[in-house]
Design an enzyme around this catalytic site. Structure first.
Site, PDB file in Angstrom:
ATOM      1  N   GLY A  41       0.811  -1.208   0.000  1.00 28.89           N
ATOM      2  CA  GLY A  41       0.000   0.000   0.000  1.00 28.89           C
ATOM      3  C   GLY A  41       0.846   1.261   0.000  1.00 28.89           C
ATOM      4  O   GLY A  41       0.512   2.259  -0.644  1.00 28.89           O
ATOM      5  N   CYS A  49       2.053   1.674  13.109  1.00 28.62           N
ATOM      6  CA  CYS A  49       3.240   2.449  12.750  1.00 28.62           C
ATOM      7  C   CYS A  49       3.541   3.506  13.799  1.00 28.62           C
ATOM      8  O   CYS A  49       4.673   3.914  13.953  1.00 28.62           O
ATOM      9  CB  CYS A  49       3.042   3.161  11.428  1.00 28.62           C
ATOM     10  SG  CYS A  49       2.741   2.031  10.105  1.00 28.62           S
ATOM     11  N   SER A 107      -3.435  -3.309  -0.306  1.00 25.76           N
ATOM     12  CA  SER A 107      -2.277  -4.037   0.217  1.00 25.76           C
ATOM     13  C   SER A 107      -2.712  -5.426   0.681  1.00 25.76           C
ATOM     14  O   SER A 107      -3.631  -5.558   1.496  1.00 25.76           O
ATOM     15  CB  SER A 107      -1.692  -3.240   1.387  1.00 25.76           C
ATOM     16  OG  SER A 107      -0.467  -3.781   1.802  1.00 25.76           O
ATOM     17  N   GLN A 131      -7.486  -0.247   3.950  1.00 22.77           N
ATOM     18  CA  GLN A 131      -8.299  -0.819   5.021  1.00 22.77           C
ATOM     19  C   GLN A 131      -9.695  -1.224   4.547  1.00 22.77           C
ATOM     20  O   GLN A 131     -10.420  -1.906   5.267  1.00 22.77           O
ATOM     21  CB  GLN A 131      -8.437   0.182   6.183  1.00 22.77           C
ATOM     22  CG  GLN A 131      -7.145   0.453   6.930  1.00 22.77           C
ATOM     23  CD  GLN A 131      -6.664  -0.746   7.748  1.00 22.77           C
ATOM     24  OE1 GLN A 131      -7.434  -1.657   8.068  1.00 22.77           O
ATOM     25  NE2 GLN A 131      -5.376  -0.760   8.077  1.00 22.77           N
ATOM     26  N   THR A 157      11.457  -7.412 -11.225  1.00 18.94           N
ATOM     27  CA  THR A 157      10.930  -8.753 -11.447  1.00 18.94           C
ATOM     28  C   THR A 157       9.673  -8.935 -10.601  1.00 18.94           C
ATOM     29  O   THR A 157       9.667  -8.639  -9.409  1.00 18.94           O
ATOM     30  CB  THR A 157      11.984  -9.799 -11.060  1.00 18.94           C
ATOM     31  OG1 THR A 157      13.144  -9.579 -11.857  1.00 18.94           O
ATOM     32  CG2 THR A 157      11.473 -11.212 -11.293  1.00 18.94           C
ATOM     33  N   HIS A 188      -1.717  -7.875   2.661  1.00 20.69           N
ATOM     34  CA  HIS A 188      -1.678  -8.453   4.000  1.00 20.69           C
ATOM     35  C   HIS A 188      -2.796  -7.942   4.904  1.00 20.69           C
ATOM     36  O   HIS A 188      -2.889  -8.354   6.056  1.00 20.69           O
ATOM     37  CB  HIS A 188      -0.322  -8.206   4.663  1.00 20.69           C
ATOM     38  CG  HIS A 188      -0.057  -6.773   5.011  1.00 20.69           C
ATOM     39  ND1 HIS A 188      -0.191  -6.289   6.285  1.00 20.69           N
ATOM     40  CD2 HIS A 188       0.326  -5.727   4.253  1.00 20.69           C
ATOM     41  CE1 HIS A 188       0.114  -5.000   6.290  1.00 20.69           C
ATOM     42  NE2 HIS A 188       0.431  -4.629   5.073  1.00 20.69           N
ATOM     43  N   ASN A 195      -7.554   3.761   9.165  1.00 22.43           N
ATOM     44  CA  ASN A 195      -6.948   2.587   9.787  1.00 22.43           C
ATOM     45  C   ASN A 195      -7.035   2.601  11.303  1.00 22.43           C
ATOM     46  O   ASN A 195      -6.937   1.566  11.935  1.00 22.43           O
ATOM     47  CB  ASN A 195      -5.488   2.438   9.362  1.00 22.43           C
ATOM     48  CG  ASN A 195      -4.727   3.742   9.369  1.00 22.43           C
ATOM     49  OD1 ASN A 195      -5.177   4.741   8.803  1.00 22.43           O
ATOM     50  ND2 ASN A 195      -3.589   3.752  10.019  1.00 22.43           N
TER      51      ASN A 195
END
Ligand SMILES: Cc1ncc(COP(=O)(O)O)c(C=O)c1O
Ligand SMILES: Cc1ncc(COP(=O)(O)O)c(C=O)c1O
Ligand code: FES
Ligand code: FES
Lengths: 389, 123, 389, 123
Positions: free
Chosen positions: C74, C328, C202, C182, C240, C204, C154
């Protein structure tokens, strides 16, 4: 027909993840899945795994753990170095020295910096793909802030005189970055002894996972951040850590560097057989890259009168996976900038084949290639208007 | 990446070779760009009796050469001049976008060979 | 003592990867490990997997496959949007509108752009964390090139009026980006119906792997690249491809969006029990965020007179994983910018607790939290010089 | 993140509470910054007979309060004034860098309480 044979000879494009590596990663997906920034036990467990991986990477390079920063791969690491050093050291100068045969991750970022007013010198290489230290010295000016020279080339495998470059950079107090994406696991690296200030690497090139890499940044180096956001990686690279990827990278680099000599011995033996066999059996063939100073797993040929893609497709139908130029450039119409830089004509450059060996290859694989490749080259040549037999 | 039809013509290309004393020869492309096609025609009464090709180029270049020679064999030269690269692409069940120029090359090679025939015969 | 109990209530920080997701990823590590750019069968197999995942992501968002670009998460997607749109549309204007409660991936990039001369409006929010559409309209100028407003917050879970924002942006012909990191899997998204031009996500956060995300970019949007190098992602994002990650993201988003209603029903029931129980059992407590327009899995409280970290540590010792502020920001000394933006005093903001539910939680987990949490709050309060009982 | 010693003092803090009619009270920090420490001293003949604390703050703040009170209990006020934040950190087997300021707070709270005692007693 040997339909089910699949021989992978494209290890410089990417490698499969080793079983031992994957096994360390698995619990991180489903059990230790915490966010390393979290205060609770899930988070602390994840943080420990990240710290352990950081130590493994540091050990493999002769660096300190706090000098290792995880990225999404070699490309991000290269982008970060070039932009980060350029922007952070504007006051000292605006000149960057690199080579004509870098990976596009370096070249395209340099081109972007040129648009922004930076000056970039692209050092030429000789017919083996080697830069000249005299050229390097001569190109340094009072404005030079960064020397970025790849450790080993991804197409022709030529290994540059890194230690000597490091010495020159250190004497002149200029930062030295090396793109070691192809070198890790193939050559011995010691960032302190070699005076390397920054080094990029990418997990999937040495049997680790894709989408994870690292940048080594010597303590005290002035470099701005590339990806902004949360305070991860000690405030230097934002984004929730790819913990399974980081764990896999740590394990893979440990495996790849701990018995590099015996590993290389096996590769060198196979490579000699391959190169000798091809050169002997197929006329009008050129070996690209340096005869000795090259990656132990790299063989790169040009077969005159034929074109690379049709060669690849034919090999693929026989179960052999190779590449023509780098994985990134095949599929485009221009021949590789690396092959042009070593002085090949367009015509010859179009007929290149790179075969890169790996741990999963055997002598029998080489025998098979030596059986199949000459026929294919011969067949394509017989269809070529350029080939007058 | 390539259709089955392309792979078929690439694997077993039709009409590969040269024609001695051909009535028309067309060569287009150049090695610098990575592709050359050379087409040989045997023509009788303005009908293409035989056709051969030699190609230096990618998989698509070989396949388009092969199918183009099949498409014009037995046709009159006027019919053959109607051959478009679009028709070649369709006959191959499509080509990736970056490979369309190979089909253009095939069209041009056929035209060049017929032009050569016409010139030699003052038509 | 219930030592081995581990209840994870921090699903907004990250989630574990679902077994079904991991199972699709596994063969990509060890068997289909080719580089999607390669011509041979290993490469073509990998490319097919990437294409399939792209279709799944597109379907989940109501987008076209060619509008989906994979990133490392994200954060990279947010960085890309802000810089890419700002740099590509310089000629049109230099003004960006966002909110005071965005994730740091957006805020810190905006601050960087301000240093470079761009003007940024940070829309305030009301006490529920909601922006005002009137404020938004009033802040638009002729120079405005981008509106970037998060789908759902979030920390406090507040969901913004995305469709209305999209309409305003479209009418004024201004690009609209939403950080939906979120939101995916929690609310229904349709980028076309909602007039969204760009959207970050994102993996996860919805039971997919870490280190992989995506940016949806509506066809025709003017945006420069962030990461330069090889020609991957149709020349828009170099490096890649993280094929296992991409495959996992594809599977995870399919699972997360296909039965969103029944999934949410379960979450809402648990959340009601949690919120009602906490508010009833613990005095001097505030529920943060909007009472209805909030993520179905989010509960965020402030407990007066105590501090968040000591609360988290106590919960952790009882096996409960929660967060205080976002993952965070906890560990930093400042209280969350989001809690300050909804008008809380520093003092109150320091006492916040976020509990975010997930598919692995049960009613019993909530019972346990309701048993343990009041005691802990009481104990900490009894130690607090601020609490005069 | 935290040492075992820190977790021990955090989990089972010593000397929590207030002292009625304390001889010295020191309060430092403020709720805005997320940490307040209040230390109560019972002093006889310049010896700290009893000490209690109340703390609003993170895990480290609670642990440093707890260990600091232990370290000064039974000491003379002159001895207690020698208490440094470094000594507190060492006694806890270390603190994460961003938490060092909690230990400074503990040192300051002790000093403030002794100052208060001195002022009240005109020393
Ligand atoms: C020399 C070199 N540098 C950089 C890269 C980029 O690494 P990645 O594709 O993992 O981002 C590669 C491989 O593609 C490479 O061979
Ligand atoms: C709203 C929001 N935006 C962006 C991000 C960044 O995502 P990531 O950490 O996966 O890069 C997060 C999560 O950390 C988030 O919650
Ligand atoms: S020969 Fe040009 S791409 Fe086919
Ligand atoms: S109370 Fe300030 S961080 Fe500990």
């Amino acid at each position: 027909m040997k339909m089910n044979k699949r021989i992978y000879l494209d290890h410089s494009a990417t490698t499969g993840t080793k079983q031992e590596v994957l096994e360390e990663m698995l619990p991180v997906f489903t059990t230790n899945y915490g966010n390393p920034s979290s205060v609770h036990s899930f988070g602390r467990d994840a943080k420990k795994l990240v710290d352990q991986a950081r130590m493994r990477v540091a050990k493999a390079l002769g660096a300190l753990p706090e000098e290792i920063f995880f990225t999404a791969g070699g490309t991000e690491a290269d982008n970060w170095v070039l932009k980060g050093v350029a922007y952070a050291n504007k006051n000292k100068g605006n000149h960057i020295i690199t080579t004509a045969i870098e990976h596009h991750a370096v070249l395209h970022t340099c081109e972007q910096l040129e648009k922004e007013g930076y000056k970039v010198t692209y050092l030429p290489v000789d017919s083996y793909g080697m830069i000249s230290l005299e050229d390097l010295k001569a190109s340094i000016t009072d404005e030079t802030i960064l020397i970025s020279i790849m450790y080993a080339n991804n197409e022709i495998g030529t290994v540059q005189p890194i230690e000597e470059i490091g010495k020159i950079a250190r004497e002149r107090k200029i930062y030295f970055h090396t793109d070691a994406v192809q070198a890790v696991g193939n050559v011995k690296i010691d960032v302190k002894a070699q005076n390397i200030d920054m080094l990029s690497l990418s997990g999937h090139k040495f049997y680790g996972p894709k989408g994870i890499g690292a940048l080594y940044i010597r303590k005290g180096t002035k470099i701005l951040n590339l990806i902004l956001g949360g305070g991860q990686e000690r405030g230097r690279r934002a984004g929730t850590e790819n913990v399974p990827g980081i764990v896999g990278l740590g394990k893979a680099i440990e495996l790849a560097t701990e018995n590099i000599d015996s590993h290389n011995e096996k590769l060198l033996k196979m490579r000699k057989k391959l190169i000798d066999g091809v050169m002997e059996k197929i006329p009008y063939t050129r070996l690209n890259g340096h005869p000795e100073k090259r990656l132990p797993n790299n063989a790169n040929f040009c077969f005159q009168y034929i074109e690379g893609e049709s060669l690849l497709l034919n090999l693929d139908m026989k179960g052999i996976a190779g590449s023509s130029g780098s994985a990134c450039t095949s599929g485009s119409l221009d021949p590789s900038h690396v092959l042009l830089a070593i002085g090949l004509s367009h015509e010859i450059a179009h007929g290149s084949l790179r075969l890169t060996l790996g741990d999963d290859n055997t002598e029998e694989d080489i025998d098979y290639v030596l059986e199949v490749l000459p026929e294919i080259v011969q067949r394509l040549r017989s269809m070529s208007p350029l080939y007058e037999k | 990446m390539y259709s089955e039809k392309v792979m078929d013509h690439f694997t077993a290309p039709r009409n590969v070779g040269e024609i001695d004393n051909a009535d028309g020869i067309g060569e287009v492309g150049n090695a610098k760009c990575g592709d050359i096609m050379k087409i040989y025609l045997k023509i009788e009464d303005d009908v293409i009796e035989d056709v051969k090709f030699k190609t230096f180029g990618c998989g698509a270049a070989i396949a388009t050469s092969s199918i183009a020679t099949e498409m014009i064999k037995g046709k009159t030269i006027d019919e053959a001049l109607q051959l478009t690269n679009k028709a070649v692409v369709e006959a191959l069940d499509g080509l990736p976008p970056q490979k369309i120029h190979c089909s253009v090359l095939a069209e041009e090679a056929v035209k060049a060979a017929i032009e050569d025939y016409k010139k030699k015969n003052n038509k």
